[in-house]
Design a protein around this motif. Structure first.
Motif, PDB file in Angstrom:
ATOM      1  N   GLY A 122      51.229   7.729  25.864  1.00 60.25           N
ATOM      2  CA  GLY A 122      51.878   8.813  26.591  1.00 60.25           C
ATOM      3  C   GLY A 122      51.127   9.221  27.845  1.00 60.25           C
ATOM      4  O   GLY A 122      51.665   9.941  28.689  1.00 60.25           O
ATOM      5  N   MET A 123      49.887   8.751  27.987  1.00 57.46           N
ATOM      6  CA  MET A 123      49.061   9.085  29.134  1.00 57.46           C
ATOM      7  C   MET A 123      49.160   8.038  30.247  1.00 57.46           C
ATOM      8  O   MET A 123      48.485   8.130  31.276  1.00 57.46           O
ATOM      9  CB  MET A 123      47.606   9.220  28.682  1.00 57.46           C
ATOM     10  N   LEU A 124      50.009   7.035  30.064  1.00 53.08           N
ATOM     11  CA  LEU A 124      50.091   5.930  31.012  1.00 53.08           C
ATOM     12  C   LEU A 124      50.333   6.405  32.443  1.00 53.08           C
ATOM     13  O   LEU A 124      49.678   5.946  33.377  1.00 53.08           O
ATOM     14  CB  LEU A 124      51.198   4.955  30.597  1.00 53.08           C
ATOM     15  N   GLY A 125      51.271   7.308  32.638  1.00 52.56           N
ATOM     16  CA  GLY A 125      51.573   7.800  33.980  1.00 52.56           C
ATOM     17  C   GLY A 125      50.373   8.445  34.643  1.00 52.56           C
ATOM     18  O   GLY A 125      50.107   8.229  35.831  1.00 52.56           O
ATOM     19  N   GLU A 126      49.617   9.244  33.888  1.00 55.21           N
ATOM     20  CA  GLU A 126      48.437   9.910  34.427  1.00 55.21           C
ATOM     21  C   GLU A 126      47.347   8.906  34.783  1.00 55.21           C
ATOM     22  O   GLU A 126      46.664   9.050  35.797  1.00 55.21           O
ATOM     23  CB  GLU A 126      47.897  10.928  33.420  1.00 55.21           C
ATOM     24  N   VAL A 127      47.184   7.880  33.949  1.00 54.59           N
ATOM     25  CA  VAL A 127      46.175   6.850  34.220  1.00 54.59           C
ATOM     26  C   VAL A 127      46.527   6.102  35.507  1.00 54.59           C
ATOM     27  O   VAL A 127      45.656   5.812  36.338  1.00 54.59           O
ATOM     28  CB  VAL A 127      46.068   5.862  33.037  1.00 54.59           C
TER      29      VAL A 127
END
Length: 218
Positions: A122-127
């Motif tokens: 779920g953190m892919l976009g932030e990474v």
């Protein structure tokens, strides 16, 4: 392109503090150009180091760009990735599906696997956003955003850009990229963000501080 144990270890260090990752894996040639904070920053920094060691920064950036477009175009995908109920088989299927869109980018595929293993898909976009920051710094670019309640006039934006370019936050020889973001909720004034620095000159912020002072006085 086969994964090697070295690249896997570099990405796996994303579960540890940034400082430890830098000490263990970074060299003058592969160290991230700026220090990032937060878990997403840790993953992005580890990914940058792994990609730099494999001379695959551009390929990695391209692969992440593909995923970024996919996240923006498929409204259901971010919710799927953030679903805490995903089983191991579900996560494996998600990784395999996303990996097909970035064929040829072993570092990005490996990142997806590490995120899945650590329940961080779920953190892919932030990474991706943090990796973009690292790539901009790598290219000598400094990104700045100016948030206003309404679109800024081109002349005003140009003057602000000139002022920011001369500030200590940009530095000589750097290329400044300015984006004007619109947020009516700030009511007026500006919020200027350069790298990890923020200057909040919005009316909403001033009202909040004024209300706090009044509450303390009463």
């Amino acid at each position: 392109m086969a994964f090697n144990r070295s690249s896997a270890r570099v990405l796996a260090v994303a579960t540890r503090p940034v400082v430890l990752a830098a000490r263990t894996y970074a060299t003058a040639a592969t160290a991230p150009p700026v220090q990032l904070f937060g878990v997403d920053g840790t993953y992005a920094s580890a990914l940058y180091t792994a990609a730099a060691k494999q001379s695959a920064l551009d390929a990695t950036a391209k692969g992440l760009g593909t995923l970024k477009t996919l996240l923006a175009s498929d409204k259901d995908l971010p919710q799927i990735l953030a679903n805490p109920a995903l089983s191991a088989s579900d996560k494996k299927l998600v990784v395999e599906t996303l990996a097909k869109t970035v064929v040829g980018s072993a570092t990005v595929t490996n990142l997806l696997s590490v995120l899945a293993d650590n329940n961080r898909l779920g953190m892919l976009g932030e990474v991706i956003a943090k990796f973009d920051t690292l790539m901009a710094a790598h290219k000598g670019e400094v990104e700045a955003s100016i948030t206003s309640a309404a679109p800024l006039d081109s002349k005003v934006l140009s003057k602000l850009e000139s002022a920011i370019a001369k500030s200590q936050f940009v530095g000589a020889g750097k290329k400044l990229k300015v984006t004007n973001k619109i947020n009516p909720d700030i009511l007026g004034g500006l919020i200027v963000e350069v790298g990890d620095r923020t200057v909040d000159l919005s009316i909403a912020s001033k009202l909040t501080r004024m209300n706090a002072l009044i509450s303390e006085a009463i």
